[in-house]
Design a protein around this motif. Structure first.
Motif, PDB file in Angstrom:
ATOM      1  N   PRO A 183      -5.489  13.641  -7.335  1.00  0.00           N
ATOM      2  CA  PRO A 183      -5.436  12.448  -8.128  1.00  0.00           C
ATOM      3  C   PRO A 183      -6.650  12.099  -8.634  1.00  0.00           C
ATOM      4  CG  PRO A 183      -5.276  11.989  -5.760  1.00  0.00           C
ATOM      5  CD  PRO A 183      -5.450  13.438  -5.786  1.00  0.00           C
ATOM      6  N   ASN A 184      -6.631  11.450  -9.951  1.00  0.00           N
ATOM      7  CA  ASN A 184      -7.865  10.668 -10.468  1.00  0.00           C
ATOM      8  C   ASN A 184      -8.164   9.425  -9.421  1.00  0.00           C
ATOM      9  OD1 ASN A 184      -7.969  12.442 -12.733  1.00  0.00           O
ATOM     10  ND2 ASN A 184      -6.819  11.147 -13.965  1.00  0.00           N
ATOM     11  N   ARG A 185      -9.423   9.315  -9.192  1.00  0.00           N
ATOM     12  CA  ARG A 185     -10.216   8.225  -8.342  1.00  0.00           C
ATOM     13  C   ARG A 185     -10.627   7.280  -9.386  1.00  0.00           C
ATOM     14  NH1 ARG A 185     -10.997  11.261  -3.536  1.00  0.00           N
ATOM     15  NH2 ARG A 185     -11.620   9.266  -2.476  1.00  0.00           N
ATOM     16  N   PRO A 186     -10.506   5.832  -8.833  1.00  0.00           N
ATOM     17  CA  PRO A 186     -10.355   5.704  -7.502  1.00  0.00           C
ATOM     18  C   PRO A 186      -8.667   5.583  -7.522  1.00  0.00           C
ATOM     19  CG  PRO A 186     -11.716   3.908  -8.352  1.00  0.00           C
ATOM     20  CD  PRO A 186     -11.278   4.737  -9.711  1.00  0.00           C
ATOM     21  N   PHE A 187      -8.228   5.709  -6.241  1.00  0.00           N
ATOM     22  CA  PHE A 187      -6.570   6.041  -5.822  1.00  0.00           C
ATOM     23  C   PHE A 187      -6.344   4.759  -4.904  1.00  0.00           C
ATOM     24  CE2 PHE A 187      -3.617   9.038  -3.743  1.00  0.00           C
ATOM     25  CZ  PHE A 187      -2.437   8.179  -3.991  1.00  0.00           C
ATOM     26  N   THR A 188      -5.414   3.910  -5.318  1.00  0.00           N
ATOM     27  CA  THR A 188      -4.833   3.124  -4.652  1.00  0.00           C
ATOM     28  C   THR A 188      -3.454   3.104  -4.329  1.00  0.00           C
ATOM     29  OG1 THR A 188      -6.602   1.385  -5.584  1.00  0.00           O
ATOM     30  CG2 THR A 188      -4.589   0.550  -4.568  1.00  0.00           C
ATOM     31  N   LEU A 189      -3.231   2.855  -2.901  1.00  0.00           N
ATOM     32  CA  LEU A 189      -1.842   2.811  -2.220  1.00  0.00           C
ATOM     33  C   LEU A 189      -1.618   1.751  -1.830  1.00  0.00           C
ATOM     34  CD1 LEU A 189       0.285   4.633  -1.266  1.00  0.00           C
ATOM     35  CD2 LEU A 189      -0.912   4.896   0.810  1.00  0.00           C
ATOM     36  N   VAL A 190      -0.511   0.755  -2.464  1.00  0.00           N
ATOM     37  CA  VAL A 190      -0.043  -0.322  -2.153  1.00  0.00           C
ATOM     38  C   VAL A 190       1.283  -0.286  -1.317  1.00  0.00           C
ATOM     39  CG1 VAL A 190       0.742  -2.542  -3.096  1.00  0.00           C
ATOM     40  CG2 VAL A 190      -0.974  -0.843  -4.178  1.00  0.00           C
ATOM     41  N   LEU A 191       1.269  -0.668  -0.065  1.00  0.00           N
ATOM     42  CA  LEU A 191       2.433  -0.793   0.607  1.00  0.00           C
ATOM     43  C   LEU A 191       3.035  -2.054   1.213  1.00  0.00           C
ATOM     44  CD1 LEU A 191       1.504   2.263   3.085  1.00  0.00           C
ATOM     45  CD2 LEU A 191       2.899   2.438   0.853  1.00  0.00           C
ATOM     46  N   GLY A 192       4.371  -2.300   1.203  1.00  0.00           N
ATOM     47  CA  GLY A 192       5.189  -3.312   1.804  1.00  0.00           C
ATOM     48  C   GLY A 192       6.211  -3.050   2.442  1.00  0.00           C
ATOM     49  N   GLY A 193       7.301  -3.782   2.557  1.00  0.00           N
ATOM     50  CA  GLY A 193       8.277  -3.610   3.129  1.00  0.00           C
ATOM     51  C   GLY A 193       8.042  -4.030   4.703  1.00  0.00           C
ATOM     52  N   SER A 194       8.821  -3.436   5.666  1.00  0.00           N
ATOM     53  CA  SER A 194       8.705  -3.695   6.916  1.00  0.00           C
ATOM     54  C   SER A 194       8.383  -2.618   8.060  1.00  0.00           C
ATOM     55  CB  SER A 194      10.051  -4.573   7.307  1.00  0.00           C
ATOM     56  OG  SER A 194      11.327  -3.515   7.193  1.00  0.00           O
ATOM     57  N   LYS A 195       8.850  -1.536   8.015  1.00  0.00           N
ATOM     58  CA  LYS A 195       8.789  -0.481   8.953  1.00  0.00           C
ATOM     59  C   LYS A 195       7.578   0.337   8.730  1.00  0.00           C
ATOM     60  CE  LYS A 195      12.246  -0.635  11.735  1.00  0.00           C
ATOM     61  NZ  LYS A 195      12.257  -0.849  13.084  1.00  0.00           N
ATOM     62  N   ILE A 196       6.664   0.312   9.841  1.00  0.00           N
ATOM     63  CA  ILE A 196       5.376   1.162   9.577  1.00  0.00           C
ATOM     64  C   ILE A 196       5.812   2.483   9.937  1.00  0.00           C
ATOM     65  CG2 ILE A 196       3.526   1.683  11.144  1.00  0.00           C
ATOM     66  CD1 ILE A 196       3.056  -1.237  11.241  1.00  0.00           C
ATOM     67  N   SER A 197       6.658   2.746  10.872  1.00  0.00           N
ATOM     68  CA  SER A 197       7.213   4.328  11.454  1.00  0.00           C
ATOM     69  C   SER A 197       7.771   4.855   9.917  1.00  0.00           C
ATOM     70  CB  SER A 197       8.485   4.379  12.266  1.00  0.00           C
ATOM     71  OG  SER A 197       9.313   3.523  11.875  1.00  0.00           O
ATOM     72  N   ILE A 218      -1.958   4.993  -9.099  1.00  0.00           N
ATOM     73  CA  ILE A 218      -1.799   3.817  -8.099  1.00  0.00           C
ATOM     74  C   ILE A 218      -0.358   4.245  -7.533  1.00  0.00           C
ATOM     75  CG2 ILE A 218      -0.982   1.432  -7.901  1.00  0.00           C
ATOM     76  CD1 ILE A 218      -2.742   1.377 -10.825  1.00  0.00           C
ATOM     77  N   VAL A 219      -0.137   3.999  -6.383  1.00  0.00           N
ATOM     78  CA  VAL A 219       1.337   4.469  -5.740  1.00  0.00           C
ATOM     79  C   VAL A 219       1.697   3.062  -5.211  1.00  0.00           C
ATOM     80  CG1 VAL A 219       2.812   5.853  -4.170  1.00  0.00           C
ATOM     81  CG2 VAL A 219       0.992   6.848  -5.608  1.00  0.00           C
ATOM     82  N   TRP A 220       3.098   2.461  -5.333  1.00  0.00           N
ATOM     83  CA  TRP A 220       3.458   1.230  -4.737  1.00  0.00           C
ATOM     84  C   TRP A 220       4.735   1.694  -4.225  1.00  0.00           C
ATOM     85  CZ3 TRP A 220       5.533  -3.502  -7.660  1.00  0.00           C
ATOM     86  CH2 TRP A 220       6.095  -4.380  -6.712  1.00  0.00           C
ATOM     87  N   ASN A 221       5.150   1.278  -2.932  1.00  0.00           N
ATOM     88  CA  ASN A 221       6.125   1.351  -2.281  1.00  0.00           C
ATOM     89  C   ASN A 221       6.532   0.291  -1.349  1.00  0.00           C
ATOM     90  OD1 ASN A 221       8.016   2.126   0.177  1.00  0.00           O
ATOM     91  ND2 ASN A 221       8.485   3.589  -1.254  1.00  0.00           N
ATOM     92  N   TYR A 232      -2.572   6.168 -13.803  1.00  0.00           N
ATOM     93  CA  TYR A 232      -1.318   6.776 -13.574  1.00  0.00           C
ATOM     94  C   TYR A 232      -0.595   6.023 -12.105  1.00  0.00           C
ATOM     95  CZ  TYR A 232       1.983  10.795 -12.948  1.00  0.00           C
ATOM     96  OH  TYR A 232       3.051  11.388 -12.970  1.00  0.00           O
ATOM     97  N   SER A 233       0.391   5.417 -12.395  1.00  0.00           N
ATOM     98  CA  SER A 233       0.988   4.758 -11.586  1.00  0.00           C
ATOM     99  C   SER A 233       2.631   5.124 -11.364  1.00  0.00           C
ATOM    100  CB  SER A 233       1.324   3.121 -12.247  1.00  0.00           C
ATOM    101  OG  SER A 233       2.054   3.223 -13.416  1.00  0.00           O
ATOM    102  N   ILE A 234       2.981   5.098  -9.956  1.00  0.00           N
ATOM    103  CA  ILE A 234       4.143   5.649  -9.402  1.00  0.00           C
ATOM    104  C   ILE A 234       4.543   4.446  -8.650  1.00  0.00           C
ATOM    105  CG2 ILE A 234       5.408   7.103  -7.912  1.00  0.00           C
ATOM    106  CD1 ILE A 234       3.745   9.414  -8.786  1.00  0.00           C
ATOM    107  N   VAL A 235       5.787   3.968  -8.804  1.00  0.00           N
ATOM    108  CA  VAL A 235       6.390   2.900  -7.731  1.00  0.00           C
ATOM    109  C   VAL A 235       7.830   3.533  -7.650  1.00  0.00           C
ATOM    110  CG1 VAL A 235       5.489   1.149  -9.006  1.00  0.00           C
ATOM    111  CG2 VAL A 235       7.625   1.591  -9.823  1.00  0.00           C
ATOM    112  N   GLY A 236       8.273   2.940  -6.301  1.00  0.00           N
ATOM    113  CA  GLY A 236       9.499   3.442  -5.673  1.00  0.00           C
ATOM    114  C   GLY A 236       9.878   2.745  -4.646  1.00  0.00           C
ATOM    115  N   GLY A 237      11.170   3.114  -4.040  1.00  0.00           N
ATOM    116  CA  GLY A 237      11.504   2.388  -2.610  1.00  0.00           C
ATOM    117  C   GLY A 237      12.582   1.511  -3.163  1.00  0.00           C
ATOM    118  N   GLY A 238      13.801   1.660  -2.498  1.00  0.00           N
ATOM    119  CA  GLY A 238      15.113   0.690  -2.865  1.00  0.00           C
ATOM    120  C   GLY A 238      14.904  -0.575  -2.917  1.00  0.00           C
ATOM    121  N   ASN A 239      14.042  -1.242  -2.176  1.00  0.00           N
ATOM    122  CA  ASN A 239      13.915  -2.809  -2.252  1.00  0.00           C
ATOM    123  C   ASN A 239      12.678  -3.089  -3.344  1.00  0.00           C
ATOM    124  OD1 ASN A 239      15.377  -3.254  -0.093  1.00  0.00           O
ATOM    125  ND2 ASN A 239      14.084  -2.818   1.478  1.00  0.00           N
TER     126      ASN A 239
END
Length: 392
Positions: free
Chosen positions: A187-201, A310-313, A344-351
């Protein structure tokens, strides 16, 4: 990466009966709210393509996790909704592999579309039962999987069925794989991963798999609460999973200086039900973190604005409550804006989907994934039993 058999390159489909596996596992009101970024709208591209090629289409899917027949989880209401979106009649058949289904399929003409009943009403679906898969396959000439959102499951309509019928990837599934594969391979850099929600597992696998390429790991929501608590920060009565402290500490160790946690938060307490902003180190016993604070939001936005991938879930707060949606909405706008800086941005996750819809930015991301758990599993490099049989 090895190629997946794509239905667009299949030989003559004219007059063929195509069994199309979709992922329509959403209540009809949610499917309606999500509009063009929802699974119904995105799945219509596959149906239109097949009809244009002169095929007839047999839609199969599941809804919920019923233990046998449950009228509340019948596909009939989803069939009606899909008919309206597709602007074409879809006949609902209250059967899957019985005589009712066989009769309906037997009478189909090219250009017709039917939808069968909930696959999970049959116990053989979840057990990857070969007999159930064989009976499904016998209904059609060709099988197409465009149900990316469940392709991490080893179920009969996704995996075993491919042993009995020529099988291909649908257009939506192919797009999901192509877009997600991009962030896994240089992936092109800088690459940022954005995480939310509740379950670490559910997210630790993805963090482990991508962390070498990630430059920034931004975490909010209850996920951040658990990590903060594992670090010894007092988080009051905020939602937190103490059973995941071990996994939280793994993320801290893996990410090192790449990890950025909230430095302030919008908290709810007896005096401020709709929230007040507090420094993350000054929370009292009665405070509950409900959203990332303005300073954290600004820090996240600066990093996102400088990123090329950027990836956001997952939401960054209790975004289903209007009083606590601000942080997630601002991050949605920041990620959308980054695309105009060639990110380049990808977002996903039901919530995450309702936030994207509310932000009115759904057209401003490179890709909006229909997968929740499947997106996480794919980015974690885990087996994808619904996709692997389609690889040439």
């Amino acid at each position: 990466m090895r190629q997946i058999r794509d239905i667009r390159f299949a030989k003559d489909l004219r007059g063929k009966k195509v069994l199309l596996r979709l992922d329509l596992n959403r209540p009809t009101e949610i499917l309606t709210i999500l509009g063009k970024i929802g699974r119904i709208s995105k799945s219509c591209e596959d149906i239109r393509f097949l009809l244009k090629q002169g095929a007839s289409v047999i839609i199969i899917s599941h809804w919920g996790d019923p233990q046998g027949f449950d009228k509340r989880l019948s596909m009939e209401s989803i069939c009606k909704r899909m008919s309206r979106v597709l602007r074409r009649k879809i006949k609902f058949v209250p059967d899957t592999v019985g005589e009712g289904a066989r009769a309906a399929v037997g009478g189909m003409k090219p250009g017709e579309v039917i939808m069968l009943e909930n696959l999970r009403f049959n116990p053989g679906e979840k057990t990857n039962d070969k007999e159930f898969a064989s009976r499904l396959a016998s209904l059609a000439d060709i099988y197409v999987n465009s149900a990316f959102g469940v392709s991490h499951r080893k179920h009969a309509s996704l995996n075993a069925i491919t042993k009995f019928i020529p099988s291909y990837a649908g257009i939506l599934l192919q797009k999901e794989v192509n877009n997600l594969a991009y962030v896994m391979h240089q992936p092109n850099r800088p690459f940022t991963l954005v995480l939310g929600g509740s379950k670490i597992s559910t997210k630790i696998g993805m963090v482990k798999h991508l962390i070498d390429d990630v430059d920034h790991l931004l975490i909010g929501g209850a996920l951040a609460n658990t990590i903060l608590a594992a670090k010894g920060v007092k988080i009051g009565k905020s939602l937190c999973d103490t059973g995941e402290f071990k996994e939280a500490k793994k993320i801290i160790q893996l990410a090192g200086d790449k990890l950025l946690l909230p430095v302030d938060a919008v908290v709810s307490n007896k005096r401020h039900k709709r929230g007040e902003v507090k420094d993350i180190t000054s929370l009292l016993a009665g405070d509950a973190i409900m959203d990332i604070g303005p300073l954290t939001t600004d820090q996240f936005k600066i990093i996102i604005g400088d990123s090329q991938t950027i990836v956001w879930n997952g939401p960054l707060g209790v975004a289903e409550k209007p009083a606590f949606e601000n942080g997630s909405l601002k991050i949605a706008h920041a990620i959308a804006a980054a695309r105009y800086q060639a990110a380049y941005s990808i977002v996903g996750g039901g919530n995450t989907m309702p936030i994207i819809k509310k932000s009115k930015m759904e057209d401003h991301f490179s890709w909006v994934s229909t997968g929740g758990g499947a997106m996480l599993a794919f980015l974690a490099g885990e087996p994808m039993p619904g996709i692997e049989p389609l690889i040439e």
